[in-house]
Design an enzyme around this catalytic site. Structure first.
Site, short mmCIF file in Angstrom:
data_model
loop_
_atom_site.label_atom_id
_atom_site.label_comp_id
_atom_site.label_asym_id
_atom_site.label_seq_id
_atom_site.Cartn_x
_atom_site.Cartn_y
_atom_site.Cartn_z
N SER A 113 -0.81 0.81 9.45
CA SER A 113 0.38 1.46 8.95
C SER A 113 1.28 0.39 9.72
CB SER A 113 0.43 2.95 9.73
OG SER A 113 2.04 3.82 9.91
N ASP A 114 2.85 0.54 9.16
CA ASP A 114 3.40 -0.01 9.61
C ASP A 114 4.27 1.13 10.19
OD1 ASP A 114 5.92 -1.94 9.11
OD2 ASP A 114 7.60 0.17 8.23
N LYS A 115 5.08 -0.19 11.48
CA LYS A 115 5.53 0.64 12.57
C LYS A 115 7.03 0.94 12.37
CE LYS A 115 7.34 -1.35 15.74
NZ LYS A 115 9.16 -1.02 16.12
N THR A 116 8.38 -0.19 11.59
CA THR A 116 9.03 0.88 11.93
C THR A 116 9.69 1.06 10.40
OG1 THR A 116 9.69 -1.55 12.58
CG2 THR A 116 11.82 -0.28 11.92
N ALA A 154 0.36 2.85 4.81
CA ALA A 154 1.26 3.73 5.55
C ALA A 154 2.33 2.87 5.46
CB ALA A 154 1.42 4.63 5.84
#
Length: 846
Positions: A316-319, A558
């Protein structure tokens, strides 16, 4: 002039060396020179790969199952069976049209990336500033960027005051980046503050974004659903070919008429074709897609639903995905007797709402409801200055006048009268905030003597979404490991991981580039074990997903930005969250339209229900094909008797496969672990049940001939009705792993089975297309089929116990070898719902 120097080198050259390398100056290029460069280097745009619609359509008629159907068409024409030919041809063309239409409707990720480029640019040509289409820019052009502009190409900062650039969609960094003379500005980033002149050094495919687009274009994966269907097709082809050879040898040895032999081969071929399998499986996924759409999750690639059921790692991407991508105030550090509310109020007075600056908005949002600013009048406001690094306001309230300021802590400390008393504790607070990845902001106010007094430090961070932690806990309960990928610094990533409850190391993505060839295995181990990565670029995300896939994992991804697009396309299931860029949406398989991540958990659970329906149907379809094929072949070889006619086979296919589509609505329970195609169990269980069905069919043949003394035509009707009823009862055996009543079937499935079998019974009783059977014999067939249904259910439960045993028995060992043989056969990435095309593929573990 051609620029052969590597783009990475150009991004690090001094400005003087860069201008020399690009043969340009502060006067820009001439129009003539720009046209010459454009003719050699091409336009500043991303190329699109297009496929001929005709070739797209024809590709749906190539592959194992298509070959089987086409062989049946040819045999029908040879023997003059025009009814069969028409029905089979209609099914073949129908499958092709449906597949082509789905493919035609699919979006193009490259086109979405292309749309992100700026439409126009201000460029200096012939020493005059002019506005031109951004696609006409060439390396060496001098351009001017203003507040809010999208950077049209990769640019080096040539002149101007320090500026701030938002490149979160490209790199995943949540905060704007400060750029100075000499800095690199990537194509499609946005100028948030300042104005500058720059030199274009890379355009089109050579830009940072162009490389991202290339990764998206090259991220072609083979659906495990497509592989499973191809393996099933291969398995049935092998069985059909063996049986055809046996029949040919026996009939030629007996001297049977060749026309009779061809007719039987036609019947055998039609019986071996799982014509409706692609349609039934696609409908099952389409129904699931409709359910997800009601939850505001749009599925752009049906096969991704099946992939989602099997993912065991979710990257998953964070931002913007796990976090809100908006600055928020943390708990402030206050000096002396300053209260937190007072510190925030003074910082808010030095902020301005209309500028829509992210820092100002975060501070204003931190005000308490009982702290209105209406009581204060701003006499003068000095906006943020990149050189001074602070804002300042002169304020009047109740006859008093004072000044407030906020900005870089060291700058505010240098202004303050009380710096000597507070600096040690302020430095310690700033260091602690930095370790947690927070951005610090100093605040000061003038006293009665108009001396600046340092009040405290405000920490700013990008907070997690309210449901992120719950989502992470939920996916872990589903047997899925989550890994966080972010372009932010390692400290920010670690703090976010701590807040989300992610346990494990957060590694710097630079280790992916620094590893020597002999360290590849160690790096892969580290990727597999890590909880996340910081300072990642698009190629890092792509590489992480690729390594995990090579290690046998099914990987979900994601994200929301352009920087996520390659990994979204590469992943087995790409998920674009709410608010994602067009490029991310186009590259993803599933697009979430509402904020929040709970839909991801619901999508995984729904996909596992859908997978179970497809798995149950696949076992049923293989069981029925084996049962009918073996029974027909052994009947002709041993008894020299054709147990069913061609029209009976067609009726079996139409009634059974037509009703079984309702399995798309069947009741299932989502598993608490990833679901993947286990072909040894699928093929093994289907073979065992097929042989069980073969025994029941020969039992019926024996009773009809020896006990009831039926003539051959009535015996064929008896066999037809038995095959039809027993065939549909088999679905109630294969739809559960335990006893058939352990999960209640859906009403629509029950109604469809009963409806078609009542119709099949009427056809047999009254002799439509066959010799009449009568109600007495029809009743006997129903009782006989129900008894064998209970036997088959008992056999199924025993078989699952054997196949799931820790020590594999000979049958499962053999099936694993067969599965390995099929796994090494070349498969091609084919478009959505396309199961007909072949070429070399990647070796992802099924």
């Amino acid at each position: 002039m051609t620029v052969s120097t590597d783009q990475e080198t150009l991004s690090h050259l001094s400005l003087e060396a860069l201008q020399k390398q690009l043969t340009t100056s502060n006067q820009g290029l001439s129009k003539k020179e720009s046209l010459q460069r454009q003719s050699k280097g091409g336009y500043n745009e991303l190329p699109e790969t297009t496929i001929s619609p005709i070739m797209q359509f024809l590709s749906h008629f190539w592959g194992p199952i298509a070959w089987m159907i086409e062989a049946a068409v040819i045999l029908s024409a040879i023997v003059g069976d025009w009814v069969n030919l028409g029905i089979i041809l209609l099914l073949l063309i129908g499958n092709g049209v449906v597949g082509f239409w789905e493919e035609f409707q699919a979006g193009n990720a490259i086109a979405a990336l292309k749309a992100k480029l700026a439409l126009e640019a201000r460029v200096k040509r012939d020493n005059t500033w002019t506005q031109i289409p951004a696609r006409e820019l060439v390396p060496g052009d001098l351009i001017r960027l203003r507040l809010g502009d999208i950077v049209p190409a990769d640019v080096r900062f040539l002149s101007g005051d320090p500026a701030q650039v938002d490149q979160s969609a490209l790199t995943g960094e949540s905060l704007p980046v400060e750029c100075q003379v000499g800095s690199v500005l990537y194509s499609s980033s946005i100028l948030k503050q300042g104005e500058l002149d720059g030199i274009v050094y890379a355009t089109g495919v050579n830009t940072y974004m162009g490389k991202t687009a290339h990764l998206v274009e090259s991220a072609q994966t083979v659906s495990h659903f497509q592989r499973a269907v191809l393996k099933i097709g291969d398995y049935l082809i092998v069985i059909a070919l063996v049986l055809v050879v046996v029949v040919l040898v026996v009939t030629l040895f007996r001297g049977d008429p060749w026309l009779t032999t061809l007719r039987f081969l036609l019947v055998l071929t039609v019986a071996s074709i799982p014509v409706a399998m692609p349609t039934v499986l696609s409908v099952t996924m389409a129904v699931g897609a409709q359910k997800l759409a009601k939850k505001e999750a749009i599925v752009s690639r049906l096969a991704a639903i099946e992939e989602m059921a099997g993912i065991d790692i979710l990257c998953s991407d964070k931002t913007g995905t796990l976090t809100l991508n908006q600055l928020t105030l943390g708990d402030p550090f206050c000096v002396g007797n300053t209260a937190p509310e007072s510190l925030i109020l003074n910082a808010a007075l030095a902020s301005r709402d209309e500028d829509k600056d992210p820092i100002d908005l975060a501070i204003l949002a931190g005000l308490k409801p009982n702290q209105p600013l209406d009581a204060y009048q701003i006499v003068h406001f000095q906006p943020f200055d990149p050189v001074g690094k602070r804002t300042e306001a002169t304020v009047e309230s109740g006859g008093d006048r004072f000044q407030v300021t906020k900005g870089a802590p060291q700058v505010i400390l240098a202004l303050s009268k009380n710096v000597a008393q507070v600096q040690p504790q302020v430095d310690q607070a700033i260091a602690e905030f930095a370790q947690r990845g927070f951005r610090s902001l100093g605040v000061a106010r003038t006293d009665d003597g108009e001396n600046w007094q340092f009040l405290g430090v405000l920490p700013l961070f990008d907070p997690p979404r309210s449901d992120s932690q719950l989502m992470i806990q939920a996916v872990k309960k589903l047997g899925i490991d989550l890994k966080m990928l972010t372009g932010d610094q390692q400290a920010i990533a670690r703090e976010t991981a701590h807040q989300l409850g992610l346990k494990g190391d957060i590694l710097d993505a630079s280790l992916l580039e620094a590893a020597a060839p002999h360290e590849t295995g160690q790096v892969s181990d580290a990727i597999e074990a890590a909880a996340g990565f910081a300072q990642v670029f698009p190629e890092h995300k792509y590489h992480i997903v690729d390594v995990l896939q090579q290690r046998g994992h099914l990987v979900g991804m994601a994200g929301d930005g352009v920087n996520d697009a390659p990994a979204l396309k590469k992943a087995d299931a790409g998920i674009a969250v709410s608010g994602a860029t067009d490029a991310a949406r186009a590259a993803a398989d599933i697009v979430l339209l509402t904020p929040g991540l709970s839909v991801i958990v619901e999508a995984i659970q729904e996909s596992r229900r859908i997978f179970q329906r497809m798995n149950n149907y696949a076992i049923y379809r293989i069981t029925e094909t084996i049962r009918v094929l073996l029974f027909m072949t052994l009947s002709i070889v041993v008894y020299n008797f054709y147990p069913v006619t061609a029209i009976m086979i067609v009726l079996l296919a139409l009634l059974n496969d037509g009703a079984i589509i309702s399995i798309a609505y069947d009741n299932t329970r989502p598993a608490n672990r990833p679901e993947t195609w286990n072909m040894p169990i699928v093929l093994g269980l289907a073979t065992v049940l097929g042989v069980t069905g073969l025994a029941s069919s020969f039992g019926m043949l024996y009773l009809g001939e020896r006990y009831f003394h039926l003539d051959r035509s009535i015996l064929q009707t008896l066999i037809y009705l038995k095959l039809s009823i027993a065939g549909h009862l088999t679905i109630f055996v294969t739809r559960t792993k335990g006893s058939f009543w352990s999960i209640k079937p859906a009403r629509i499935l029950l109604a469809a089975v009963l409806g078609t079998q009542i119709l099949a019974t009427l056809i047999a009783v009254y002799g439509i297309f066959m010799t009449p059977l009568g109600w007495g014999l029809a009743g006997f067939v129903w009782i006989y089929a129900l008894i064998w249904f209970l036997i088959a259910d008992w056999v199924k439960q025993r078989a699952y116990g054997v196949f799931n045993h820790a020590k594999p028995v000979y049958v499962t060992r053999g099936l694993r070898r067969l599965n390995q043989w099929f796994s090494h056969k070349p498969f091609s990435h084919v478009t959505q719902a396309d199961i007909f095309k072949r070429s070399p593929s990647k070796k992802n573990k099924p």
